[in-house]
Design an enzyme around this catalytic site. Sequence first.
Site, PDB file in Angstrom:
ATOM      1  N   LYS A 109       1.117 -16.457  -3.134  1.00  8.38           N
ATOM      2  CA  LYS A 109       0.399 -17.742  -3.281  1.00  8.38           C
ATOM      3  C   LYS A 109       0.804 -18.689  -2.150  1.00  8.38           C
ATOM      4  O   LYS A 109       1.096 -18.240  -1.053  1.00  8.38           O
ATOM      5  CB  LYS A 109       0.663 -18.339  -4.666  1.00  8.38           C
ATOM      6  CG  LYS A 109       0.443 -17.331  -5.783  1.00  8.38           C
ATOM      7  CD  LYS A 109       0.355 -17.968  -7.135  1.00  8.38           C
ATOM      8  CE  LYS A 109       0.282 -16.884  -8.197  1.00  8.38           C
ATOM      9  NZ  LYS A 109      -0.087 -17.387  -9.501  1.00  8.38           N
ATOM     10  N   GLY A 121       1.253 -17.075 -14.663  1.00  2.83           N
ATOM     11  CA  GLY A 121       2.208 -18.170 -14.463  1.00  2.83           C
ATOM     12  C   GLY A 121       2.695 -18.813 -15.748  1.00  2.83           C
ATOM     13  O   GLY A 121       3.349 -19.850 -15.716  1.00  2.83           O
ATOM     14  N   SER A 150       2.218 -12.695 -15.393  1.00  3.96           N
ATOM     15  CA  SER A 150       3.610 -12.768 -15.865  1.00  3.96           C
ATOM     16  C   SER A 150       4.287 -11.404 -15.954  1.00  3.96           C
ATOM     17  O   SER A 150       5.126 -11.174 -16.830  1.00  3.96           O
ATOM     18  CB  SER A 150       3.691 -13.504 -17.214  1.00  3.96           C
ATOM     19  OG  SER A 150       3.242 -14.845 -17.049  1.00  3.96           O
ATOM     20  N   GLU A 171      -6.608  -9.802 -14.583  1.00 13.06           N
ATOM     21  CA  GLU A 171      -5.611 -10.858 -14.715  1.00 13.06           C
ATOM     22  C   GLU A 171      -6.095 -11.906 -15.712  1.00 13.06           C
ATOM     23  O   GLU A 171      -6.844 -12.821 -15.338  1.00 13.06           O
ATOM     24  CB  GLU A 171      -5.394 -11.547 -13.366  1.00 13.06           C
ATOM     25  CG  GLU A 171      -4.832 -10.661 -12.286  1.00 13.06           C
ATOM     26  CD  GLU A 171      -4.028 -11.487 -11.288  1.00 13.06           C
ATOM     27  OE1 GLU A 171      -2.859 -11.175 -11.115  1.00 13.06           O
ATOM     28  OE2 GLU A 171      -4.563 -12.452 -10.732  1.00 13.06           O
ATOM     29  N   HIS A 183      -9.500 -14.492  -6.977  1.00  9.04           N
ATOM     30  CA  HIS A 183      -8.371 -14.879  -7.831  1.00  9.04           C
ATOM     31  C   HIS A 183      -8.785 -16.057  -8.715  1.00  9.04           C
ATOM     32  O   HIS A 183      -9.498 -16.953  -8.268  1.00  9.04           O
ATOM     33  CB  HIS A 183      -7.158 -15.249  -6.973  1.00  9.04           C
ATOM     34  CG  HIS A 183      -5.899 -15.346  -7.780  1.00  9.04           C
ATOM     35  ND1 HIS A 183      -5.599 -16.456  -8.533  1.00  9.04           N
ATOM     36  CD2 HIS A 183      -4.898 -14.455  -7.972  1.00  9.04           C
ATOM     37  CE1 HIS A 183      -4.446 -16.244  -9.151  1.00  9.04           C
ATOM     38  NE2 HIS A 183      -3.997 -15.033  -8.830  1.00  9.04           N
ATOM     39  N   GLU A 205      -7.243 -18.588  -9.622  1.00 11.28           N
ATOM     40  CA  GLU A 205      -6.845 -19.917  -9.133  1.00 11.28           C
ATOM     41  C   GLU A 205      -7.887 -20.474  -8.175  1.00 11.28           C
ATOM     42  O   GLU A 205      -7.897 -21.669  -7.912  1.00 11.28           O
ATOM     43  CB  GLU A 205      -5.453 -19.843  -8.483  1.00 11.28           C
ATOM     44  CG  GLU A 205      -4.372 -19.751  -9.544  1.00 11.28           C
ATOM     45  CD  GLU A 205      -3.024 -19.259  -9.058  1.00 11.28           C
ATOM     46  OE1 GLU A 205      -2.818 -19.156  -7.834  1.00 11.28           O
ATOM     47  OE2 GLU A 205      -2.175 -18.967  -9.917  1.00 11.28           O
ATOM     48  N   ASN A 218       1.569 -11.336  -4.799  1.00 18.13           N
ATOM     49  CA  ASN A 218       0.716 -12.469  -4.433  1.00 18.13           C
ATOM     50  C   ASN A 218       1.662 -13.660  -4.308  1.00 18.13           C
ATOM     51  O   ASN A 218       2.017 -14.283  -5.301  1.00 18.13           O
ATOM     52  CB  ASN A 218      -0.334 -12.720  -5.514  1.00 18.13           C
ATOM     53  CG  ASN A 218      -1.133 -13.982  -5.231  1.00 18.13           C
ATOM     54  OD1 ASN A 218      -1.070 -14.523  -4.120  1.00 18.13           O
ATOM     55  ND2 ASN A 218      -1.875 -14.460  -6.218  1.00 18.13           N
TER      56      ASN A 218
HETATM   57  C1  PEP Z   1      -1.164 -14.028 -10.014  1.00 16.47           C
HETATM   58  O1  PEP Z   1      -1.368 -15.208  -9.804  1.00 16.47           O
HETATM   59  O2  PEP Z   1      -1.824 -13.157  -9.414  1.00 16.47           O
HETATM   60  C2  PEP Z   1      -0.137 -13.669 -10.990  1.00 16.47           C
HETATM   61  C3  PEP Z   1      -0.188 -12.511 -11.581  1.00 16.47           C
HETATM   62  O3  PEP Z   1       0.796 -14.635 -11.228  1.00 16.47           O
HETATM   63  P1  PEP Z   1       2.073 -14.504 -12.194  1.00 16.47           P
HETATM   64  O4  PEP Z   1       2.694 -13.165 -11.957  1.00 16.47           O
HETATM   65  O5  PEP Z   1       2.972 -15.635 -11.770  1.00 16.47           O
HETATM   66  O6  PEP Z   1       1.579 -14.646 -13.590  1.00 16.47           O
END
Ligand code: PEP
Length: 255
Positions: A11, A173, A212, A167, A95, A97, A9
């Site tokens: 982003k 993040g 992460s 998630e 997602h 976000e 992803n």
């Molecule tokens: C995400 O936003 O889908 C994600 C898993 O981000 P990160 O790996 O940066 O935690």
Amino acid sequence: MRRKLVVANRKMNGSVPGNKEFLEGLIKGTRDCHNADYIVCVPHPYLYQAQAMLADTEIAWGGQNMSRHDAGPYTGSVSPGMLVEFGCKYVIIGHSERRNRGQDSDNSVGERFQAATKAGLTPIFCMGETLEEYEKGLTDLVTIRQLNAVIQQVGIKNLAKCILAYEPVWAIGTGKAATPDHAQSILHFLRGYVILKDVEVGENIRILYGGSMNASNAAQLMSMPDIDGGLIGGASLVTEEFVRICRAANELGSA
Ligand code: PEP
């Protein structure tokens, strides 16, 4: 047996030259990796570039969101058909976000899930609790609420058309990934819930962990029995790191 899957992803990151470097590195780095699946979700303006560069490879590409509408007065939105036109087979839906900025509700995620599958796209359907919900012990309740909102709209059989991604918002993040045991326990719970509704769907649906995940923890996380792969944000911005995650999935896939 469920194949391992790694999804980038990216982003709102990238540039035409930066994507070129990333995709070239990914193609080269996974050329001998046939035991897992790989998907790159890029910002919409870069779909043409992803299509041009990945068309003759085993790597798929997808969008990060889409409208539930086919066409019309929806300034700034992208329809499912437009994603399909640029060769997408996948789209991220729900997602955190977007959910946590009020852009997506449980209901609208369900609507877009339906619109995606109608267009022939596979939704990568994200669920997960916030830190506050986690601390209150609400993980199960929140994820099941998010999952049920979709099941109620599409029916349990159609859930099989998606990839699930758990998630936890507190892990996204932050550099604080869930431990493999914790992630496994939640994914086992979610799979069990789907199995209760339909054994075949539950046993075959791929469930990813995201939050992460990086080159150092990916193999351990993805080797857990219910974790079928990873949804990768930050670590997909560093070509070498993302390639290492893909290669870890490939190794596990051959086990
Ligand atoms: C995400 O936003 O889908 C994600 C898993 O981000 P990160 O790996 O940066 O935690």
